[in-house]
Motif scaffolding. Sequence first.
Motif, PDB file in Angstrom:
ATOM      1  N   GLU A  91      66.916 -26.345  20.787  1.00  0.00           N
ATOM      2  CA  GLU A  91      65.622 -25.977  21.049  1.00  0.00           C
ATOM      3  C   GLU A  91      65.304 -25.441  20.289  1.00  0.00           C
ATOM      4  OE1 GLU A  91      66.280 -24.229  25.324  1.00  0.00           O
ATOM      5  OE2 GLU A  91      67.639 -23.908  24.262  1.00  0.00           O
ATOM      6  N   ALA A  92      63.550 -25.593  19.992  1.00  0.00           N
ATOM      7  CA  ALA A  92      62.588 -24.655  19.165  1.00  0.00           C
ATOM      8  C   ALA A  92      61.008 -24.868  20.336  1.00  0.00           C
ATOM      9  CB  ALA A  92      62.700 -25.450  17.692  1.00  0.00           C
ATOM     10  N   TYR A  93      59.787 -23.906  19.906  1.00  0.00           N
ATOM     11  CA  TYR A  93      59.287 -24.228  20.369  1.00  0.00           C
ATOM     12  C   TYR A  93      58.098 -24.655  19.060  1.00  0.00           C
ATOM     13  CZ  TYR A  93      55.117 -22.872  22.421  1.00  0.00           C
ATOM     14  OH  TYR A  93      53.812 -22.621  23.030  1.00  0.00           O
ATOM     15  N   LEU A  94      57.043 -24.968  18.882  1.00  0.00           N
ATOM     16  CA  LEU A  94      56.310 -25.502  18.002  1.00  0.00           C
ATOM     17  C   LEU A  94      54.879 -25.404  18.574  1.00  0.00           C
ATOM     18  CD1 LEU A  94      56.304 -27.499  15.503  1.00  0.00           C
ATOM     19  CD2 LEU A  94      55.425 -28.835  16.284  1.00  0.00           C
ATOM     20  N   ALA A  95      53.798 -24.722  17.426  1.00  0.00           N
ATOM     21  CA  ALA A  95      52.681 -24.521  18.194  1.00  0.00           C
ATOM     22  C   ALA A  95      51.792 -24.950  16.804  1.00  0.00           C
ATOM     23  CB  ALA A  95      52.346 -23.148  18.070  1.00  0.00           C
ATOM     24  N   GLY A  96      50.764 -25.158  17.135  1.00  0.00           N
ATOM     25  CA  GLY A  96      49.614 -25.371  15.944  1.00  0.00           C
ATOM     26  C   GLY A  96      49.306 -26.409  16.089  1.00  0.00           C
ATOM     27  N   THR A 114      57.980 -14.936  22.812  1.00  0.00           N
ATOM     28  CA  THR A 114      58.238 -14.472  21.379  1.00  0.00           C
ATOM     29  C   THR A 114      56.833 -16.582  21.521  1.00  0.00           C
ATOM     30  OG1 THR A 114      59.984 -16.217  21.387  1.00  0.00           O
ATOM     31  CG2 THR A 114      59.814 -14.486  20.921  1.00  0.00           C
ATOM     32  N   GLN A 115      56.967 -17.558  22.684  1.00  0.00           N
ATOM     33  CA  GLN A 115      56.440 -17.967  22.148  1.00  0.00           C
ATOM     34  C   GLN A 115      54.673 -17.903  21.934  1.00  0.00           C
ATOM     35  OE1 GLN A 115      58.074 -20.482  25.764  1.00  0.00           O
ATOM     36  NE2 GLN A 115      59.271 -20.534  24.561  1.00  0.00           N
ATOM     37  N   GLU A 116      54.148 -16.779  22.900  1.00  0.00           N
ATOM     38  CA  GLU A 116      53.241 -16.199  22.678  1.00  0.00           C
ATOM     39  C   GLU A 116      52.321 -15.714  21.548  1.00  0.00           C
ATOM     40  OE1 GLU A 116      53.270 -12.399  25.769  1.00  0.00           O
ATOM     41  OE2 GLU A 116      53.431 -14.470  26.945  1.00  0.00           O
ATOM     42  N   MET A 117      53.954 -15.234  20.915  1.00  0.00           N
ATOM     43  CA  MET A 117      53.349 -14.702  19.703  1.00  0.00           C
ATOM     44  C   MET A 117      53.539 -15.880  18.517  1.00  0.00           C
ATOM     45  SD  MET A 117      56.095 -11.434  19.381  1.00  0.00           S
ATOM     46  CE  MET A 117      56.285 -11.125  17.760  1.00  0.00           C
ATOM     47  N   ALA A 118      54.162 -16.835  18.855  1.00  0.00           N
ATOM     48  CA  ALA A 118      53.702 -18.144  18.154  1.00  0.00           C
ATOM     49  C   ALA A 118      52.641 -18.652  17.716  1.00  0.00           C
ATOM     50  CB  ALA A 118      54.527 -19.007  18.230  1.00  0.00           C
ATOM     51  N   ASP A 119      52.133 -18.324  19.302  1.00  0.00           N
ATOM     52  CA  ASP A 119      50.821 -19.499  19.739  1.00  0.00           C
ATOM     53  C   ASP A 119      49.591 -18.134  19.044  1.00  0.00           C
ATOM     54  OD1 ASP A 119      51.702 -21.235  21.047  1.00  0.00           O
ATOM     55  OD2 ASP A 119      51.507 -19.938  23.071  1.00  0.00           O
ATOM     56  N   ARG A 120      49.708 -17.349  18.683  1.00  0.00           N
ATOM     57  CA  ARG A 120      48.318 -15.989  18.093  1.00  0.00           C
ATOM     58  C   ARG A 120      48.796 -16.681  16.368  1.00  0.00           C
ATOM     59  NH1 ARG A 120      47.190 -10.263  19.633  1.00  0.00           N
ATOM     60  NH2 ARG A 120      45.770  -9.736  17.716  1.00  0.00           N
ATOM     61  N   ILE A 121      49.270 -16.457  16.042  1.00  0.00           N
ATOM     62  CA  ILE A 121      49.782 -16.673  14.906  1.00  0.00           C
ATOM     63  C   ILE A 121      49.295 -18.365  13.994  1.00  0.00           C
ATOM     64  CG2 ILE A 121      51.111 -17.610  12.925  1.00  0.00           C
ATOM     65  CD1 ILE A 121      53.264 -15.604  14.101  1.00  0.00           C
ATOM     66  N   ALA A 122      49.381 -19.492  15.879  1.00  0.00           N
ATOM     67  CA  ALA A 122      48.913 -20.945  14.958  1.00  0.00           C
ATOM     68  C   ALA A 122      47.099 -20.937  15.102  1.00  0.00           C
ATOM     69  CB  ALA A 122      49.939 -21.685  16.126  1.00  0.00           C
ATOM     70  N   SER A 123      46.651 -19.917  15.925  1.00  0.00           N
ATOM     71  CA  SER A 123      45.754 -19.920  16.104  1.00  0.00           C
ATOM     72  C   SER A 123      44.734 -19.446  14.797  1.00  0.00           C
ATOM     73  CB  SER A 123      45.241 -18.665  17.803  1.00  0.00           C
ATOM     74  OG  SER A 123      45.459 -17.481  16.648  1.00  0.00           O
ATOM     75  N   GLY A 144      45.431 -21.184  12.249  1.00  0.00           N
ATOM     76  CA  GLY A 144      45.704 -22.337  11.473  1.00  0.00           C
ATOM     77  C   GLY A 144      47.142 -22.781  10.841  1.00  0.00           C
ATOM     78  N   TYR A 145      47.856 -22.223  11.575  1.00  0.00           N
ATOM     79  CA  TYR A 145      49.395 -22.691  10.820  1.00  0.00           C
ATOM     80  C   TYR A 145      50.238 -23.193  11.804  1.00  0.00           C
ATOM     81  CZ  TYR A 145      48.133 -18.945   7.793  1.00  0.00           C
ATOM     82  OH  TYR A 145      47.280 -18.328   6.241  1.00  0.00           O
ATOM     83  N   VAL A 146      51.368 -23.951  11.333  1.00  0.00           N
ATOM     84  CA  VAL A 146      52.042 -24.688  11.881  1.00  0.00           C
ATOM     85  C   VAL A 146      53.153 -24.057  12.390  1.00  0.00           C
ATOM     86  CG1 VAL A 146      53.393 -26.434  12.853  1.00  0.00           C
ATOM     87  CG2 VAL A 146      51.066 -26.636  11.979  1.00  0.00           C
ATOM     88  N   VAL A 147      53.678 -23.372  13.830  1.00  0.00           N
ATOM     89  CA  VAL A 147      54.637 -22.348  13.758  1.00  0.00           C
ATOM     90  C   VAL A 147      55.660 -22.729  14.437  1.00  0.00           C
ATOM     91  CG1 VAL A 147      54.667 -20.167  14.350  1.00  0.00           C
ATOM     92  CG2 VAL A 147      52.987 -20.789  13.452  1.00  0.00           C
ATOM     93  N   LEU A 148      56.855 -22.572  13.846  1.00  0.00           N
ATOM     94  CA  LEU A 148      58.670 -23.466  14.322  1.00  0.00           C
ATOM     95  C   LEU A 148      58.748 -22.255  14.834  1.00  0.00           C
ATOM     96  CD1 LEU A 148      59.932 -25.685  15.231  1.00  0.00           C
ATOM     97  CD2 LEU A 148      61.127 -25.276  13.070  1.00  0.00           C
TER      98      LEU A 148
END
Length: 242
Positions: free
Chosen positions: A9-14, A34-43, A45-49
Amino acid sequence: MTTADGPVEAYLAGEPGGPGVLFYVDAIGLRPRTQEMADRIASWGYVVLVPHVFHRWGSAADLAPTQDLREPGAREAFFAGGVMDRVRDLTPDLAENDAVAWLTALATHSGGGRVGVTGYCMGARLAVRTAGWHPDRLRAVGGWHGGGLATEAPDSPHHAIAASRAEFVFGHADHDRSMPPEAVSALGAALVAAGRPHRNEVYEGAAHGYTMADTSAFDEAATERHFAELRALLDRTLRQQD
């Protein structure tokens, strides 16, 4: 996503095509925070795994807390339930094999090229090690309230810094038994000896786990400081060309 041990399993954002960021979770694991944090980093302009690093021990849902870790004593009770056993069992050898899968998967969604990694608690150790295993790709390492980053063990994470080509930013928890002042100093000495650009700071008053808003350790000011430091690190390392 697949590793040698099967699907993970993994969560991908961006948005696809942006610079890639690998996100290593804390000992609590892959979950909404951790998904919320990834979403913020993705906002930014990054792709976060965000991989489920504990895939060998069960699904993310199976390993997730069943109590609200913001309640008095709940966080401590969760950690007393065998969490640290799987942290210890995720050996460097296993983590090194997994890191290949994480970076391969990230490359299929990001723009390729240089990558950043951010890690929390035990994830900070994984972040530092990954920079040493993949120096040609990892150019930014953020480590936040990490523990055990510099020990007397021959395979201590800080020894990986010498093989890396990354810039490092660490935000240590204050009065953290897993990262005492002498360990912070040893980590700093390794960064200097390796000639790596870095910041190695203790966040005064912030407890171990300060970024995790779903636990009693959360510190909003320290968390916002970490986000600012991480964004600046990623922007200056992943958006510039050699």
